[in-house]
Design a protein around this motif. Structure first.
Motif, short mmCIF file in Angstrom:
data_model
loop_
_atom_site.label_atom_id
_atom_site.label_comp_id
_atom_site.label_asym_id
_atom_site.label_seq_id
_atom_site.Cartn_x
_atom_site.Cartn_y
_atom_site.Cartn_z
N GLY A 288 0.82 -1.21 0.00
CA GLY A 288 0.00 0.00 0.00
C GLY A 288 0.86 1.25 0.00
N ILE A 289 0.57 2.17 0.92
CA ILE A 289 1.33 3.43 0.98
C ILE A 289 2.61 3.33 1.80
N GLY A 290 2.93 2.12 2.27
CA GLY A 290 4.23 1.90 2.89
C GLY A 290 4.30 2.11 4.39
N THR A 291 3.17 2.03 5.09
CA THR A 291 3.19 2.25 6.54
C THR A 291 4.07 1.23 7.25
N VAL A 292 3.92 -0.04 6.91
CA VAL A 292 4.75 -1.09 7.51
C VAL A 292 6.21 -0.91 7.12
N LEU A 293 6.46 -0.55 5.86
CA LEU A 293 7.84 -0.36 5.40
C LEU A 293 8.54 0.73 6.19
N VAL A 294 7.85 1.84 6.42
CA VAL A 294 8.45 2.95 7.17
C VAL A 294 8.86 2.50 8.57
N GLU A 295 7.95 1.79 9.25
CA GLU A 295 8.27 1.35 10.61
C GLU A 295 9.43 0.36 10.61
N ALA A 296 9.41 -0.59 9.69
CA ALA A 296 10.48 -1.59 9.65
C ALA A 296 11.82 -0.96 9.31
N LEU A 297 11.85 -0.11 8.30
CA LEU A 297 13.10 0.50 7.89
C LEU A 297 13.67 1.41 8.96
N SER A 298 12.80 2.08 9.70
CA SER A 298 13.27 2.97 10.77
C SER A 298 13.91 2.19 11.91
N MET A 299 13.67 0.88 11.97
CA MET A 299 14.29 0.01 12.96
C MET A 299 15.48 -0.75 12.38
N GLY A 300 15.87 -0.40 11.16
CA GLY A 300 17.03 -1.04 10.56
C GLY A 300 16.76 -2.42 10.00
N ILE A 301 15.51 -2.73 9.75
CA ILE A 301 15.14 -4.07 9.25
C ILE A 301 15.26 -4.12 7.73
N ASP A 302 15.79 -5.21 7.23
CA ASP A 302 15.97 -5.43 5.79
C ASP A 302 14.63 -5.89 5.21
N ILE A 303 13.94 -5.00 4.52
CA ILE A 303 12.60 -5.31 4.01
C ILE A 303 12.41 -4.68 2.64
N VAL A 304 11.65 -5.37 1.81
CA VAL A 304 11.25 -4.83 0.51
C VAL A 304 9.72 -4.80 0.46
N GLY A 305 9.20 -4.02 -0.47
CA GLY A 305 7.76 -3.93 -0.62
C GLY A 305 7.32 -4.15 -2.05
N SER A 306 6.08 -4.54 -2.19
CA SER A 306 5.49 -4.66 -3.53
C SER A 306 3.98 -4.50 -3.40
N ASP A 307 3.36 -4.15 -4.51
CA ASP A 307 1.91 -4.03 -4.56
C ASP A 307 1.50 -4.12 -6.02
N ARG A 308 0.32 -4.66 -6.26
CA ARG A 308 -0.11 -4.80 -7.65
C ARG A 308 -0.77 -3.54 -8.18
N ASN A 309 -1.04 -2.58 -7.29
CA ASN A 309 -1.69 -1.34 -7.70
C ASN A 309 -0.64 -0.30 -8.08
N PRO A 310 -0.49 0.00 -9.39
CA PRO A 310 0.57 0.94 -9.81
C PRO A 310 0.30 2.38 -9.35
N LEU A 311 -0.95 2.70 -9.06
CA LEU A 311 -1.28 4.07 -8.68
C LEU A 311 -0.80 4.42 -7.27
N ILE A 312 -0.60 3.41 -6.45
CA ILE A 312 -0.26 3.67 -5.05
C ILE A 312 1.25 3.67 -4.79
#
Length: 318
Positions: free
Chosen positions: A193-217
């Motif tokens: 989605g808009i990356g809420t989980v990604l922001v929290e994980a990355l701010s803790m130094g966690i190695d994470i990638v994201g994907s979504d099938r919706n190109p608009l988001i």
């Protein structure tokens, strides 16, 4: 921000949560420490940064402990601080009976008395070192004090948001539940989605990638990360097409009117996750136990995250 088991060292954590968060907080405790607590205090040999959790208030490293304050004062006399200033804080234990709790005046008096027994220079405004004193589980504890920063709170102010996204507070807890120890862990949020989980994980130094099938988001997700000085690989991809393998997947199942998915699609999504990830934490607003089992998962633990009458389930699967 790793978790480090420290042999022979005890860490005291204090917690605070709203009533609706009790279940989620307990699951985060179990994920971090392998136990939860019925009070606002938890003791463990596991060391974590308090700022990782939206519920941890502070941490004391137990350097000295005694059954009474007089014996603790004698021990503290051997504690030396060379070239650094300090401040002593009395940490309240709200789990104590009322007759065991100290008044404000007594707490300040105890801080001063401890400070007078420390071989070092006190600085009440800008100390180099914070030290804590606490009455917990029938004894007095003294040691290094670390206060939590509400990093998740700062992440509320981001360029892009939508109403059905996880709150930053819940997202941070979900990340901790999924990845209590990030060392060597590769994670994915395949419905980012808009990356809420990604922001929290990355701010803790966690190695994470994201994907979504919706190109608009996806542009909004990338902008949100950049807003906080974070970066990660974010791809346009359907969860069913992911081929790389990950240690953990965090899946907030789509549920709003624009993302209606039927049970068959849910099963396909979760079967895909079973294929590319060893562990999955699913966030859902619908009962999906039967689908998870059919997808080949074993349900390990769970919690309920409430916001008024709106209820999400957080389910941990292997």
């Amino acid at each position: 921000m790793d978790i480090t088991p420290q042999k022979g060292t005890t860490y005291i954590y204090t917690y605070a949560h709203y009533e609706d968060e009790r279940s989620l907080c307990a699951l985060e405790m179990r994920s971090f420490f392998g136990q939860d607590s019925n009070s606002n205090v938890l003791e463990s040999s596991i060391k974590i940064d308090p700022s990782r959790s939206p519920f941890i208030k502070e941490r004391i490293t137990a350097m000295y402990e005694a059954e009474n304050l007089e014996d603790l004062l004698k021990q503290v006399e051997s504690f030396k601080l060379s070239g650094t200033t300090f401040k002593v804080l009395y940490v309240k234990n709200n789990g104590l009976d009322k007759n065991e709790q100290e008044s404000f005046e007594n707490r300040r008096a105890i801080e001063r008395e401890i400070g007078l027994h420390i071989n070092g220079k006190a600085d009440l405004r800008n100390p180099d070192q914070l030290l804590g004193i606490m009455n917990v589980n029938g004894r007095w504890i003294f040691g290094e004090y670390v206060k939590s920063e509400s990093i998740w709170f700062r992440h509320q102010q981001k360029p892009n948001d939508y109403s059905t996204a996880l709150s930053t507070r819940v997202a941070r807890a979900v990340v901790n539940i999924a990845i209590p120890n990030p060392i060597g862990i590769k994670a994915i949020d395949p419905c980012c989605g808009i990356g809420t989980v990604l922001v929290e994980a990355l701010s803790m130094g966690i190695d994470i990638v994201g994907s979504d099938r919706n190109p608009l988001i996806l542009p909004g997700a990338r902008e949100n990360l950049a807003h906080f000085g974070l970066s990660a690989e974010i791809n346009r991809a359907d969860i069913r097409d992911i081929t790389d393998h990950y240690d953990v997947a965090i899946i907030d199942l789509p549920y709003n009117l624009c993302s209606v998915i039927n049970p068959e699609e849910q099963l396909e999504m979760l079967q895909s996750a079973r294929r590319f990830s060893n562990k999955v934490v699913v966030v859902t607003v619908e009962p999906i136990d039967e689908i998870l089992l059919k997808a080949g998962f074993t349900i390990i633990d769970r919690a309920v995250a409430k916001k008024g009458t709106f209820i999400r389930e957080v389910i941990v699967c292997n």
